[in-house]
Design a protein around this motif. Structure first.
Motif, PDB file in Angstrom:
ATOM      1  N   GLN A   1       0.814  -1.198   0.000  1.00 15.07           N
ATOM      2  CA  GLN A   1       0.000   0.000   0.000  1.00 15.07           C
ATOM      3  C   GLN A   1       0.855   1.259   0.000  1.00 15.07           C
ATOM      4  N   VAL A   2       1.919   1.260   0.769  1.00 15.83           N
ATOM      5  CA  VAL A   2       2.771   2.447   0.862  1.00 15.83           C
ATOM      6  C   VAL A   2       3.413   2.731  -0.500  1.00 15.83           C
ATOM      7  N   GLY A   4       2.337   1.930  -3.405  1.00 15.30           N
ATOM      8  CA  GLY A   4       1.288   2.400  -4.312  1.00 15.30           C
ATOM      9  C   GLY A   4       0.942   3.863  -4.080  1.00 15.30           C
ATOM     10  N   ARG A   5       0.830   4.251  -2.825  1.00 14.99           N
ATOM     11  CA  ARG A   5       0.508   5.659  -2.513  1.00 14.99           C
ATOM     12  C   ARG A   5       1.629   6.598  -2.946  1.00 14.99           C
ATOM     13  N   ILE A   6       2.853   6.211  -2.665  1.00 18.54           N
ATOM     14  CA  ILE A   6       3.984   7.059  -3.026  1.00 18.54           C
ATOM     15  C   ILE A   6       4.124   7.138  -4.547  1.00 18.54           C
ATOM     16  N   SER A   8       1.712   6.886  -6.702  1.00 21.13           N
ATOM     17  CA  SER A   8       0.632   7.772  -7.171  1.00 21.13           C
ATOM     18  C   SER A   8       0.986   9.234  -6.958  1.00 21.13           C
ATOM     19  N   ARG A   9       1.555   9.558  -5.803  1.00 18.23           N
ATOM     20  CA  ARG A   9       1.969  10.939  -5.539  1.00 18.23           C
ATOM     21  C   ARG A   9       3.017  11.398  -6.547  1.00 18.23           C
ATOM     22  N   ASP A  12       1.281  11.897  -9.924  1.00 16.75           N
ATOM     23  CA  ASP A  12       0.441  13.105  -9.884  1.00 16.75           C
ATOM     24  C   ASP A  12       1.295  14.367  -9.970  1.00 16.75           C
ATOM     25  N   GLN A  28      10.245  10.748  -0.739  1.00 14.08           N
ATOM     26  CA  GLN A  28       9.514   9.617  -0.154  1.00 14.08           C
ATOM     27  C   GLN A  28       9.898   8.311  -0.840  1.00 14.08           C
TER      28      GLN A  28
END
Length: 93
Positions: A1-2, A4-6, A8-9, A12, A28
């Motif tokens: 999950q981490v 994936g979030r990073i 995506s950031r 973006d 990150q």
């Protein structure tokens, strides 16, 4: 999950052309890959040594792309490709 979030950031920020957000996201990514490399090179890690070596090598490649470079000089597409490939592998795609 981490991861994936990073990832995506990072994507973006790249798409928005926001250099401050891009620098933060790259920081990150760097921190996370440092953790992955540290864990992969830890002899008490229960993963098979061959897999740990692969993770460490990929991590060192990502870190060498990010370390010591200006944000504008980092090949963000390359970093995203690696992160997305790892995410695909983790999800079984």
């Amino acid at each position: 999950q981490v991861l994936g979030r990073i990832t995506s950031r990072l994507d973006d920020a790249r798409q928005a052309g926001d250099m401050a957000a891009l620098a933060q996201a790259l920081g990150q990514v760097e921190t996370l890959w440092r953790v992955f490399v540290a864990e992969a090179t830890n002899d008490s890690n229960p993963l098979p040594k061959g897999l740990r070596d692969l993770i460490a090598n990929v991590g060192m490649t990502v870190l060498s792309e990010i370390n010591g470079r200006q944000t504008s000089d980092v090949d963000v597409g390359f970093v995203l490709d690696i992160n997305n490939a790892v995410l695909d592998g983790l999800s079984g795609r």
